[in-house]
Design a protein around this motif. Structure first.
Motif, PDB file in Angstrom:
ATOM      1  N   LEU A  52       0.859  -1.187   0.000  1.00 12.26           N
ATOM      2  CA  LEU A  52       0.000   0.000   0.000  1.00 12.26           C
ATOM      3  C   LEU A  52       0.893   1.233   0.000  1.00 12.26           C
ATOM      4  CD1 LEU A  52      -2.742   1.435   0.321  1.00 12.26           C
ATOM      5  CD2 LEU A  52      -2.506   1.130   2.805  1.00 12.26           C
ATOM      6  N   CYS A  53       0.651   2.140  -0.931  1.00 12.80           N
ATOM      7  CA  CYS A  53       1.444   3.363  -1.023  1.00 12.80           C
ATOM      8  C   CYS A  53       0.927   4.394  -0.019  1.00 12.80           C
ATOM      9  CB  CYS A  53       1.367   3.947  -2.437  1.00 12.80           C
ATOM     10  SG  CYS A  53       2.177   2.925  -3.684  1.00 12.80           S
ATOM     11  N   GLU A  54       1.884   5.080   0.562  1.00  9.78           N
ATOM     12  CA  GLU A  54       1.509   6.115   1.530  1.00  9.78           C
ATOM     13  C   GLU A  54       0.685   7.226   0.872  1.00  9.78           C
ATOM     14  OE1 GLU A  54       4.957   6.251   4.889  1.00  9.78           O
ATOM     15  OE2 GLU A  54       5.474   7.070   2.922  1.00  9.78           O
ATOM     16  N   ASN A  55       0.999   7.490  -0.353  1.00  8.28           N
ATOM     17  CA  ASN A  55       0.294   8.556  -1.060  1.00  8.28           C
ATOM     18  C   ASN A  55      -0.857   8.016  -1.907  1.00  8.28           C
ATOM     19  OD1 ASN A  55       1.825   7.190  -2.844  1.00  8.28           O
ATOM     20  ND2 ASN A  55       2.792   8.969  -3.793  1.00  8.28           N
ATOM     21  N   GLY A  56      -1.364   6.818  -1.534  1.00  3.77           N
ATOM     22  CA  GLY A  56      -2.474   6.249  -2.284  1.00  3.77           C
ATOM     23  C   GLY A  56      -3.772   7.003  -2.030  1.00  3.77           C
ATOM     24  N   LYS A  57      -4.706   6.704  -2.921  1.00  2.00           N
ATOM     25  CA  LYS A  57      -5.997   7.380  -2.836  1.00  2.00           C
ATOM     26  C   LYS A  57      -7.022   6.459  -2.198  1.00  2.00           C
ATOM     27  CE  LYS A  57      -5.118  10.115  -7.009  1.00  2.00           C
ATOM     28  NZ  LYS A  57      -5.612  10.448  -8.363  1.00  2.00           N
ATOM     29  N   PRO A  58      -8.049   6.966  -1.575  1.00  2.00           N
ATOM     30  CA  PRO A  58      -9.132   6.124  -1.032  1.00  2.00           C
ATOM     31  C   PRO A  58      -9.839   5.373  -2.161  1.00  2.00           C
ATOM     32  CG  PRO A  58      -9.203   8.326  -0.082  1.00  2.00           C
ATOM     33  CD  PRO A  58      -8.203   8.392  -1.195  1.00  2.00           C
ATOM     34  N   GLY A  59     -10.183   4.115  -1.907  1.00  2.00           N
ATOM     35  CA  GLY A  59     -10.816   3.279  -2.932  1.00  2.00           C
ATOM     36  C   GLY A  59      -9.832   2.621  -3.879  1.00  2.00           C
TER      37      GLY A  59
ATOM     38  N   VAL B  38      -9.286  -6.046  -2.663  1.00  2.00           N
ATOM     39  CA  VAL B  38      -9.102  -5.394  -1.373  1.00  2.00           C
ATOM     40  C   VAL B  38      -8.855  -3.914  -1.639  1.00  2.00           C
ATOM     41  CG1 VAL B  38      -7.772  -5.337   0.759  1.00  2.00           C
ATOM     42  CG2 VAL B  38      -8.191  -7.520  -0.396  1.00  2.00           C
ATOM     43  N   LEU B  39      -9.678  -3.026  -1.011  1.00  2.00           N
ATOM     44  CA  LEU B  39      -9.618  -1.592  -1.260  1.00  2.00           C
ATOM     45  C   LEU B  39      -9.192  -0.863   0.008  1.00  2.00           C
ATOM     46  CD1 LEU B  39     -13.009  -1.227  -3.182  1.00  2.00           C
ATOM     47  CD2 LEU B  39     -10.763  -1.769  -4.131  1.00  2.00           C
ATOM     48  N   ALA B  40      -8.514   0.266  -0.169  1.00  2.00           N
ATOM     49  CA  ALA B  40      -8.134   1.140   0.948  1.00  2.00           C
ATOM     50  C   ALA B  40      -9.246   2.167   1.178  1.00  2.00           C
ATOM     51  CB  ALA B  40      -6.812   1.842   0.652  1.00  2.00           C
ATOM     52  N   LYS B  41      -9.533   2.462   2.459  1.00  2.00           N
ATOM     53  CA  LYS B  41     -10.621   3.385   2.780  1.00  2.00           C
ATOM     54  C   LYS B  41     -10.147   4.833   2.913  1.00  2.00           C
ATOM     55  CE  LYS B  41     -13.965   0.370   5.074  1.00  2.00           C
ATOM     56  NZ  LYS B  41     -14.763   0.149   6.311  1.00  2.00           N
ATOM     57  N   HIS B  42      -8.868   5.089   3.159  1.00  2.00           N
ATOM     58  CA  HIS B  42      -8.395   6.463   3.326  1.00  2.00           C
ATOM     59  C   HIS B  42      -6.974   6.547   2.774  1.00  2.00           C
ATOM     60  CE1 HIS B  42      -5.870   5.197   6.723  1.00  2.00           C
ATOM     61  NE2 HIS B  42      -6.925   4.463   7.112  1.00  2.00           N
ATOM     62  N   ASP B  43      -6.372   7.720   2.871  1.00  2.00           N
ATOM     63  CA  ASP B  43      -5.031   7.965   2.327  1.00  2.00           C
ATOM     64  C   ASP B  43      -4.069   8.451   3.393  1.00  2.00           C
ATOM     65  OD1 ASP B  43      -6.154  10.361   2.794  1.00  2.00           O
ATOM     66  OD2 ASP B  43      -5.719  11.253   0.827  1.00  2.00           O
ATOM     67  N   THR B  44      -4.348   8.122   4.630  1.00  2.00           N
ATOM     68  CA  THR B  44      -3.492   8.612   5.714  1.00  2.00           C
ATOM     69  C   THR B  44      -2.601   7.514   6.284  1.00  2.00           C
ATOM     70  OG1 THR B  44      -5.267   8.186   7.307  1.00  2.00           O
ATOM     71  CG2 THR B  44      -5.169  10.398   6.322  1.00  2.00           C
TER      72      THR B  44
ATOM     73  N   GLY C 243       3.293   5.837  -8.569  1.00  2.00           N
ATOM     74  CA  GLY C 243       2.738   4.723  -7.800  1.00  2.00           C
ATOM     75  C   GLY C 243       3.630   3.500  -7.770  1.00  2.00           C
ATOM     76  N   ILE C 244       4.914   3.642  -8.127  1.00  2.00           N
ATOM     77  CA  ILE C 244       5.853   2.522  -8.117  1.00  2.00           C
ATOM     78  C   ILE C 244       6.467   2.415  -6.733  1.00  2.00           C
ATOM     79  CG2 ILE C 244       7.955   1.570  -9.120  1.00  2.00           C
ATOM     80  CD1 ILE C 244       7.302   3.126 -11.669  1.00  2.00           C
ATOM     81  N   VAL C 245       6.421   1.204  -6.137  1.00  2.00           N
ATOM     82  CA  VAL C 245       6.942   0.984  -4.799  1.00  2.00           C
ATOM     83  C   VAL C 245       8.457   1.130  -4.816  1.00  2.00           C
ATOM     84  CG1 VAL C 245       7.152  -0.668  -2.911  1.00  2.00           C
ATOM     85  CG2 VAL C 245       5.023  -0.528  -4.211  1.00  2.00           C
ATOM     86  N   GLN C 246       8.977   1.931  -3.870  1.00  2.00           N
ATOM     87  CA  GLN C 246      10.420   2.148  -3.777  1.00  2.00           C
ATOM     88  C   GLN C 246      11.003   1.551  -2.509  1.00  2.00           C
ATOM     89  OE1 GLN C 246      10.931   6.393  -4.198  1.00  2.00           O
ATOM     90  NE2 GLN C 246      11.004   6.268  -6.444  1.00  2.00           N
ATOM     91  N   SER C 247      10.348   1.705  -1.367  1.00  2.00           N
ATOM     92  CA  SER C 247      10.869   1.170  -0.114  1.00  2.00           C
ATOM     93  C   SER C 247       9.716   0.917   0.834  1.00  2.00           C
ATOM     94  CB  SER C 247      11.867   2.156   0.508  1.00  2.00           C
ATOM     95  OG  SER C 247      12.310   1.676   1.770  1.00  2.00           O
ATOM     96  N   CYS C 248       9.828  -0.236   1.564  1.00  2.00           N
ATOM     97  CA  CYS C 248       8.770  -0.608   2.491  1.00  2.00           C
ATOM     98  C   CYS C 248       9.271  -0.725   3.920  1.00  2.00           C
ATOM     99  CB  CYS C 248       8.142  -1.934   2.069  1.00  2.00           C
ATOM    100  SG  CYS C 248       7.319  -1.860   0.471  1.00  2.00           S
ATOM    101  N   ASN C 249      10.537  -0.319   4.226  1.00  2.00           N
ATOM    102  CA  ASN C 249      11.104  -0.446   5.559  1.00  2.00           C
ATOM    103  C   ASN C 249      11.169   0.910   6.230  1.00  2.00           C
ATOM    104  OD1 ASN C 249      11.506  -3.177   5.186  1.00  2.00           O
ATOM    105  ND2 ASN C 249      13.518  -2.819   4.223  1.00  2.00           N
ATOM    106  N   VAL C 250      11.001   0.904   7.579  1.00  2.00           N
ATOM    107  CA  VAL C 250      11.091   2.159   8.330  1.00  2.00           C
ATOM    108  C   VAL C 250      12.527   2.657   8.341  1.00  2.00           C
ATOM    109  CG1 VAL C 250      10.688   3.228  10.575  1.00  2.00           C
ATOM    110  CG2 VAL C 250       9.118   1.487   9.726  1.00  2.00           C
ATOM    111  N   GLU C 251      13.521   1.734   8.403  1.00  2.00           N
ATOM    112  CA  GLU C 251      14.914   2.131   8.424  1.00  2.00           C
ATOM    113  C   GLU C 251      15.288   2.888   7.162  1.00  2.00           C
ATOM    114  OE1 GLU C 251      13.731  -0.715   9.056  1.00  2.00           O
ATOM    115  OE2 GLU C 251      14.249  -1.229  11.126  1.00  2.00           O
TER     116      GLU C 251
END
Length: 765
Positions: A472-479, A525-531, A571-579
């Motif tokens: 899931l992208c942080e900057n994704g859109k709802p729905g 599976v859909l996202a409900k928000h973008d936060t 919308g291309i995934v670049q990194s999924c780690n907090v570090e």
């Protein structure tokens, strides 16, 4: 000069004399002597010389000494001349076949001076032929062939004879041919020597070869002529004039009913008196009941007709067969008009055999539910004995086809039952082999294949098709669709699969995600928000229940893992780690790789440095067992003390030659000599006293090196002629080597330097 010729025949002599006289009259006006240009002499074989002719000249009047000289072919060897009378004689046998004429030269010379009185004259002696050579067949004996049944006058061959006599003079070479042996079968033309058929209907099957003797006679065949003979072997070649013939018009065979398909059941043969290709025949079944049960083939080697089985025989159904077999020549002469074929009736009796049981069907197809309990009857196989006696049958399962032993069969009635539970998802089909055996003859066995299909029941719950991991992208859109999920079910219902997806009851009011049915047994599976933020929560778990449409329905709960990732604007995934999120932005991947490479290089340098240091600190003592210098023996184990008298026998260190006397040391050159020391034998030695004595000797010996850790054995053994190999004895050599450098090696080598310095000072003294 006149010439006279003498011949064996009176007529010839008179003729020659007349020729001589005529020549004398014609030539007297031209020259002083007359000669005959040709003499004719018959070839002869007598041993005595024969007069050929006589030469005479007018100068031969008695007052002049003359001599006749003969030259040319055969002069002096075959022909000889009387120098005084001029008579010419033939001294050897004359053979016209070797030489037909001779050219010679005659001359008159002065007997005293050998001067020629007249010019030389040339004449010829011709050898006249007589019939002294018989005819010869140079190419004989002859061989010829002619087809059998040839017409009278058919040419067979031609022979040729030769005669060495003169074919021009007389009939000595005129040949006439005749048959001495071979009549009335053959005739020969007396002039052309062509041999022909003289008898009609000469049959090869009656007689194949004839020997004909041919004679050739000269002198035209008249009495007194010479003759020669030769043989001609005439062979009659075969023609297809005989049809094949069966030895019996009716033939009987007995064939067992269990004869295999294609196996020979009998042989028939039609004999043909011809040979080769003319004797070859083919066999066919031209009539009979159920001709499709048998076939007949021809053996190319034996020319036999072999009956073979095309269909199985059954004694209980039909016990005999009658066939009509025809044999016909392959080669057929339409002009002969003869029927080159023959027929025979073959009767075949079927012999009853003990046959194995026969199943009602070659293959059985059965069905059973996968949840069927043990001992459930799957189906029944049946077999019977086809023989008239009708033996009972017992049934068995070939365990090579049922290794898991999942089925059993009743030996009496053939009922197949379940022995272990079945799982359609493991094996949908089971193919086993059931055997049927006669009770009275266990060797009669037959087999049938039983295919058992396992029917499906709904005993497996659906589950995700794969281990899904959504991003899931942080900057994704709802729905936004995060993941499409589908399910699989190991069961196989007839109506097909239909899956129902829902969230667990605790997640019905999930504030983050929701699902949507796609109508094709999958959901989105859909996202409900973008936060969504990684710093807040990096990973989410979404449990989903999947239910099938079976009876009863089966369901399972599957968890979808959703990771929150940083994405690009596209919308291309670049990194999924907090570090990765907290790393400085300016540090690129290339910089990280360079830093890692430097660290590895430093580690390699440190390892090499440590390795070199270890090699440098190694002692210089050589431990190799194959070192050719003096061995250094280390005793790292501790002994048992003074009271230990069993662990080591000190007597082994003593030189047996030095027990009762003093043995000088060979490792140094001592300055002081000690008196010999008495010592006890090896038996009963006090170890403590022995060690104290040796220790005292070593301490008081100023020439002894420190033996703290080195023990030198100077004894080579009794009877050894090798002597010591120690380099310490080289002190007596004339070496000018300076050993002062040994003092610089440390305290351990100082004593050794002093010893060698003492040796040098002694030499100078």
């Amino acid at each position: 000069m006149s010439c006279q010729s003498k011949s064996l025949q009176t007529g010839s002599t008179a003729l020659l004399r007349g020729l001589v006289e005529g020549q004398r009259i014609l030539s007297r006006a031209k020259r002083g002597w007359v000669w005959n240009q040709m003499f004719v002499l018959e070839e002869f074989s007598g041993p005595d010389p024969i007069l050929v002719g006589r030469l005479h000249t007018d100068l031969d009047v008695g007052s002049t000494p003359i001599k006749y000289v003969l030259a040319g072919e055969g002069a002096g060897t075959i022909f000889a001349i009387n120098e005084i009378t001029g008579d010419i004689h033939a001294m050897k046998r004359l053979d016209r076949e070797e030489k037909a004429e001779y050219t010679l030269t005659a001359q008159v010379t002065n007997r005293d001076t050998d001067q020629p009185l007249e010019p030389p004259s040339e004449f010829i002696i011709k050898v006249q032929d007589i019939n002294d050579n018989p005819p010869q067949f140079v190419e004989g004996p002859y061989r010829a062939s002619v087809p059998e049944m040839s017409q009278v006058g058919t040419s067979v061959t031609r022979v040729t004879a030769t005669d060495a006599d003169d074919p021009v003079y007389g009939n000595s070479a005129k040949l006439v041919y005749s048959i001495l042996e071979g009549q009335p079968y053959f005739s020969i033309d007396p002039n052309t020597a062509i041999i022909k058929i003289a008898l009609h209907g000469m049959d090869r099957e009656m007689r194949e070869e004839y020997l004909v003797v041919i004679q050739a006679k000269d002198m035209g065949g008249h009495m007194g002529g010479l003759s020669g003979t030769t043989t001609v072997t005439v062979t009659l070649t075969d023609v297809n004039d005989n049809p094949p013939k069966f030895s019996k018009s009716k033939q009987n065979f007995v064939i067992p009913e269990d004869l295999g398909i294609g196996k020979p059941g009998g042989k028939v043969k039609a004999n043909d008196r011809d040979i080769g290709e003319n004797a070859k025949s083919t066999y066919n079944i031209i009539d009979g009941d159920e001709r499709d049960v048998f076939e007949i083939t021809t053996d190319a080697q034996t020319q036999e007709g072999i009956l073979r089985l095309k269909k199985p025989l059954n004694f209980e159904t039909k016990k005999s067969y009658t066939l009509k077999v025809e044999a016909a020549n392959i080669r057929f002469d339409p002009n002969s008009g003869a029927p080159f074929k023959d027929t025979a009736t073959v009767k075949i009796a079927v012999e009853d055999s003990d046959e194995p049981p026969v199943f009602s069907k070659p293959t059985f197809v059965l069905q059973v539910d996968e949840n069927a309990p043990i001992n459930t009857v799957v189906g029944t196989v049946t077999a019977r004995d086809p023989d008239v006696t009708g033996s009972l049958v017992r049934y068995f399962i070939d365990r090579h086809t049922d290794l898991e032993r999942q089925f059993n069969v009743n030996v009496d009635d053939g009922k197949i039952t379940l022995a272990k539970p079945l799982d359609r998802e493991t094996d949908m089909w089971h193919n086993i082999t059931v055997t049927a055996t006669e009770i009275r003859n266990h060797s009669q066995i037959s087999r049938a294949i039983v295919a058992i299909r396992v029917l499906d029941i709904n005993d497996n719950a659906p589950e995700f098709a794969t281990e899904y991991e959504a991003f899931l992208c942080e900057n994704g859109k709802p729905g936004q669709v995060i993941q499409t999920v589908s399910a699989v079910d190991k069961d196989d219902p007839i109506q097909g699969h239909y899956f129902e997806y829902r969230l667990i009851p605790e997640m019905l009011n999930n504030p983050n995600f929701t699902i949507k049915n796609n109508g094709d047994n999958s959901i989105s599976v859909l996202a409900k928000h973008d936060t969504f933020r990684r710093q807040k929560q990096e990973m989410y778990f979404l449990p989903i229940i999947v239910t099938d449409n079976g009876n009863p329905p089966m369901s399972s709960t599957n968890t979808l893992t959703i990771r929150v990732c940083g994405c690009s604007r596209e919308g291309i995934v670049q990194s999924c780690n907090v570090e990765a999120y907290v790393l400085p932005i300016g540090l690129s991947m290339g910089a990280l790789i360079a830093i890692l490479a430097c660290i590895i290089l430093l580690l390699v340098i440190v390892v090499l440095f440590v390795t070199l240091r270890r090699h440098k600190n190694k002692p210089l003592i050589i431990k190799d067992d194959e070192d050719v210098r003096e061995n250094i023996i280390r005793y790292d184990d501790e002994g048992g003390g003074e009271e230990d008298t069993e662990a080591f026998d000190i007597a082994t260190l003593q030189n047996p030659d030095g027990i009762n006397g003093y043995l000088p040391r060979k490792d140094i050159k001592p300055d002081l000599q000690f008196m010999p020391r008495q010592s006890g034998g090896p038996n009963g030695v006090d170890v403590d006293e022995f060690i104290n004595v040796r220790l005292h000797e070593a301490d008081n010996d100023p020439t002894a090196p420190p033996y703290d850790s080195i023990q030198i054995y100077g004894y080579e053994g009794r009877g050894s002629i090798a002597g010591s190999l120690s380099s310490l004895e080289t002190a007596s050599s004339d070496s000018d080597q300076n050993y002062d450098y040994l003092r610089e090696w440390g305290p351990r080598f100082r004593r050794l330097g002093e010893l060698y310095s003492v040796g040098e000072s002694d030499k100078e003294t």
